[in-house]
Design an enzyme around this catalytic site. Structure first.
Site, mmCIF file in Angstrom:
data_model
loop_
_atom_site.group_PDB
_atom_site.id
_atom_site.type_symbol
_atom_site.label_atom_id
_atom_site.label_comp_id
_atom_site.label_asym_id
_atom_site.label_seq_id
_atom_site.Cartn_x
_atom_site.Cartn_y
_atom_site.Cartn_z
ATOM 1 N N ASP A 32 -13.196 -59.223 35.881
ATOM 2 C CA ASP A 32 -13.556 -57.815 35.868
ATOM 3 C C ASP A 32 -14.088 -57.612 34.461
ATOM 4 O OD1 ASP A 32 -13.452 -55.040 35.236
ATOM 5 O OD2 ASP A 32 -12.257 -54.736 37.045
ATOM 6 N N HIS A 33 -15.404 -57.494 34.325
ATOM 7 C CA HIS A 33 -15.952 -57.589 32.964
ATOM 8 C C HIS A 33 -15.506 -56.414 32.077
ATOM 9 C CE1 HIS A 33 -19.173 -54.935 34.491
ATOM 10 N NE2 HIS A 33 -19.449 -54.659 33.242
ATOM 11 N N HIS A 51 -13.146 -51.640 38.122
ATOM 12 C CA HIS A 51 -13.143 -51.227 36.713
ATOM 13 C C HIS A 51 -12.333 -49.953 36.462
ATOM 14 C CE1 HIS A 51 -16.232 -54.162 36.832
ATOM 15 N NE2 HIS A 51 -17.216 -53.364 37.223
HETATM 16 O O1 LIG Z 1 -19.754 -54.085 37.896
HETATM 17 C C1 LIG Z 1 -20.638 -53.282 37.721
HETATM 18 O O2 LIG Z 1 -20.751 -52.704 36.509
HETATM 19 C C2 LIG Z 1 -21.986 -52.134 36.104
HETATM 20 C C3 LIG Z 1 -21.646 -51.275 34.900
HETATM 21 O O3 LIG Z 1 -21.173 -52.119 33.893
HETATM 22 P P1 LIG Z 1 -21.360 -51.731 32.377
HETATM 23 O O4 LIG Z 1 -20.695 -52.802 31.630
HETATM 24 O O5 LIG Z 1 -22.837 -51.668 32.144
HETATM 25 O O6 LIG Z 1 -20.740 -50.388 32.225
HETATM 26 C C4 LIG Z 1 -22.627 -51.328 37.192
HETATM 27 O O7 LIG Z 1 -23.935 -50.952 36.797
HETATM 28 C C5 LIG Z 1 -22.738 -52.163 38.446
HETATM 29 O O8 LIG Z 1 -23.241 -51.368 39.503
HETATM 30 C C6 LIG Z 1 -21.396 -52.718 38.836
HETATM 31 O O9 LIG Z 1 -21.583 -53.680 39.869
#
Ligand SMILES: O=C1O[C@H](COP(=O)(O)O)[C@@H](O)[C@H](O)[C@H]1O
Ligand SMILES: NC(=O)C1=CN([C@@H]2O[C@H](COP(=O)(O)OP(=O)(O)OC[C@H]3O[C@@H](n4cnc5c(N)ncnc54)[C@H](OP(=O)(O)O)[C@@H]3O)[C@@H](O)[C@H]2O)C=CC1
Length: 511
Positions: A181-182, A244
């Site tokens: 989960d980045h 997230h």
């Molecule tokens: O996992 C995802 O995250 C992005 C948003 O990530 P961020 O690090 O740029 O805040 C989101 O745009 C995408 O739809 C989703 O799959």
């Protein structure tokens, strides 16, 4: 010594010709190499269908690094020698036999003690198949360690996630599975625990006696871009909330872990997710709001509404915005709403957490013209990284009136060149065998059970008002009602004007 042996490994990237590998993984691996976090004893195998040679692969890796914002040094050629390519068919046994042979050769060439990471940077329908072929072809049987990094989405609902988990568990034990989960790799998300548990001024106040509500906003200014095919079947609830947003809520709500070990931290997060009050179908419309963006003006140009985006059904009922009120039924949080909101094509890219503290029992300054401003702790996850505290002070004047005062700390301003990308940190954690910032199966399953009730209700009641918010706005007006009904309002999230949160005119921006 232990660490040096541990970071010697072969990393196999399934989907190495794809977008994720190009934009995130190669630049992250290069950064680790430049910082000396990878020893010379590592090799990368890129696997995908395309008939590429090692050289073509290396050229593509080089381009992806040059296109990123990293400073490229002269050592790029040495770095690229560690990259190898295998043309690969996921359902063909001989592909796995070739992979096995190549890994064995690379182990020998780079003096790697059999340590392997398998990174699934491919469409999720292949995850189970790859895991099962890896096992049956004994690619996971090694004298070193063997780990799996798996990308989202982890299933489409609880049932499909359970099935995927069973498939993966045939080849990998739970402690070998690193579910990415980045957001958990973001600097300020990792900082939540430190802010909470390393500060005597916050720790005693972190409960329902002193906090009135918590707001977690993750807004994006972009639309769905070229991901319509995936997104139209997912929507904001599955794409952002299930993972997230609930992960951030768990970090904000969890009890202090006994120790900072993977098991203890995950145990506390799991307990917090277990305490999340389950949604009843009949309550969904009261606690959750969905939205879909229509057309709007961005930088003076008209942009498409969601239904006009490529690979999106022109009658799509998929939500691109979600706001919700969560309640956590435990001693610490009973009665404190956690509001979340996330969406695409909102006014700006920003992720912020606002902790709003309760009013004092008696306000000595109430009679003055200005009412007291609640104390706020704002955690800036992105684009700026840092935190702010909003207090009350005396106005510089004779009247004795109060005024909000904001103290800002910008951590990304301090160390702008060294802030590592989320993927870089998480990849390094996996190499070192630290799964703390990856999601345990129990977290995934609890999040799906929470989200499934909402998605089932939404699937059975097609919204008649979509699109219900203009591109470049803060979502549908109805999301303000969630808070207004409780006597609160969303705090502004703008990064542009750091003091906007204090300005009356920006408060209640949508009401
Ligand atoms: O996992 C995802 O995250 C992005 C948003 O990530 P961020 O690090 O740029 O805040 C989101 O745009 C995408 O739809 C989703 O799959
Ligand atoms: N891109 C991103 O920013 C993010 C992506 N993810 C997830 O990461 C994963 C990968 O996404 P992304 O890189 O965007 O996807 P892409 O479509 O860009 O890449 C898919 C990769 O899979 C390979 N591939 C497809 N079919 C096969 C097959 N039958 N056999 C072997 N290889 C195959 C493709 O290569 P080839 O055509 O050469 O076979 C390509 O390398 C997905 O699970 C996605 O949800 C998660 C978060 C963010």
């Amino acid at each position: 010594m232990q660490k040096e042996e541990n970071n010697k490994c072969v990393i196999v990237i399934f989907g190495a010709t794809g977008d994720l590998a190009k934009r995130k993984l190669f630049p992250s691996i290069y950064n680790l190499y430049k910082k000396g976090s990878l020893s010379e004893n590592f090799a990368i195998v890129g696997a995908a269908r395309r008939e590429w040679s090692d050289n073509t692969f290396r050229e593509n890796v080089a381009t992806s690094i040059q296109d990123s914002k990293i400073n490229v040094d002269a050592d790029l050629d040495d770095f690229l020698k560690h990259f190898h390519y295998l043309s690969f068919d996921v359902t063909n046994t001989s592909s796995y036999q070739n992979l096995h042979e190549l890994i064995n050769e690379l182990d020998e060439q780079f003096n790697i003690p059999g340590n392997r990471i398998f990174y699934m940077a491919m469409a999720p329908q292949f995850f189970g198949t790859i895991a099962s072929y890896l096992k049956s072809n004994e690619v996971t049987t090694t004298i070193g360690w063997s780990r799996l990094i798996i990308e989202k989405p982890f299933g489409h609902n609880l049932e499909s996630a359970q099935k995927l988990n069973i498939d993966l568990r045939e080849a990998f034990a739970e402690d070998e599975i690193y579910r990415i989960d980045h957001y958990l790799g973001k600097e300020m998300v990792q900082n939540i625990e430190v802010i909470r548990f390393a500060n005597a001024i916050f720790e005693p106040l972190w409960n329902n006696r002193y906090i009135s509500n918590i707001q977690v906003t993750s807004s994006e200014s972009l639309g769905v871009e070229d991901r319509g095919g995936y997104y139209d079947h997912a929507g904001a609830l599955r794409d952002m909330v299930q993972n997230h947003m609930l992960q951030m809520v768990a970090l904000l709500a969890m009890e202090p872990p006994n120790r900072l070990t993977t098991e203890e931290v995950r145990t506390e997060k799991i307990k917090a997710l277990r305490a999340l009050r389950p949604m009843k179908s009949e309550d969904v419309d009261r606690y959750f709001v969905r939205g879909q963006y229509g057309r709007g003006m961005v930088n003076g140009k008209e942009v498409n509404g969601y239904r006009e985006e490529s690979n999106v059904d022109p009658n799509s009922a998929t939500e691109t915005f979600v706001a919700g009120k969560l309640l956590i039924d435990n001693f610490r949080w009973a009665g404190v709403p956690f509001y979340i909101r996330t969406g695409k094509r909102m006014t700006e890219k920003s992720t912020k957490i606002v902790i709003e503290f309760k009013e004092l029992p008696m306000n000595l300054y109430y009679k003055s013209k200005d009412e007291m401003h609640p104390n706020l702790l704002i955690i800036h996850i992105q684009q700026d990284e840092g935190l702010s505290i909003v207090l009350n002070g005396k106005k510089v004047a004779l009247s004795g009136e109060t005024t909000p005062v904001k103290l800002d700390y910008c951590s990304s301003c301090q160390d702008v060149l060294n802030t590592p990308e989320a993927y870089e940190k998480l990849l390094y954690d996996c190499i070192l065998g630290d799964a703390t910032n990856f999601t345990h199966w129990d977290e995934v399953s609890l999040s799906w059970s929470f989200v499934d009730t909402i998605s089932k209700v939404w699937e059975n009641s097609i919204p008649t008002d979509f699109p219900n918010y203009e591109a470049q706005s803060m979502g549908p007006k109805i999301s303000d009602k969630l808070l207004a009904d409780d006597g609160f309002h969303w705090w502004p999230i703008s990064d542009d004007s750091p003091y906007s949160i204090l300005k009356g005119e920006n408060i209640n921006e949508n009401v």
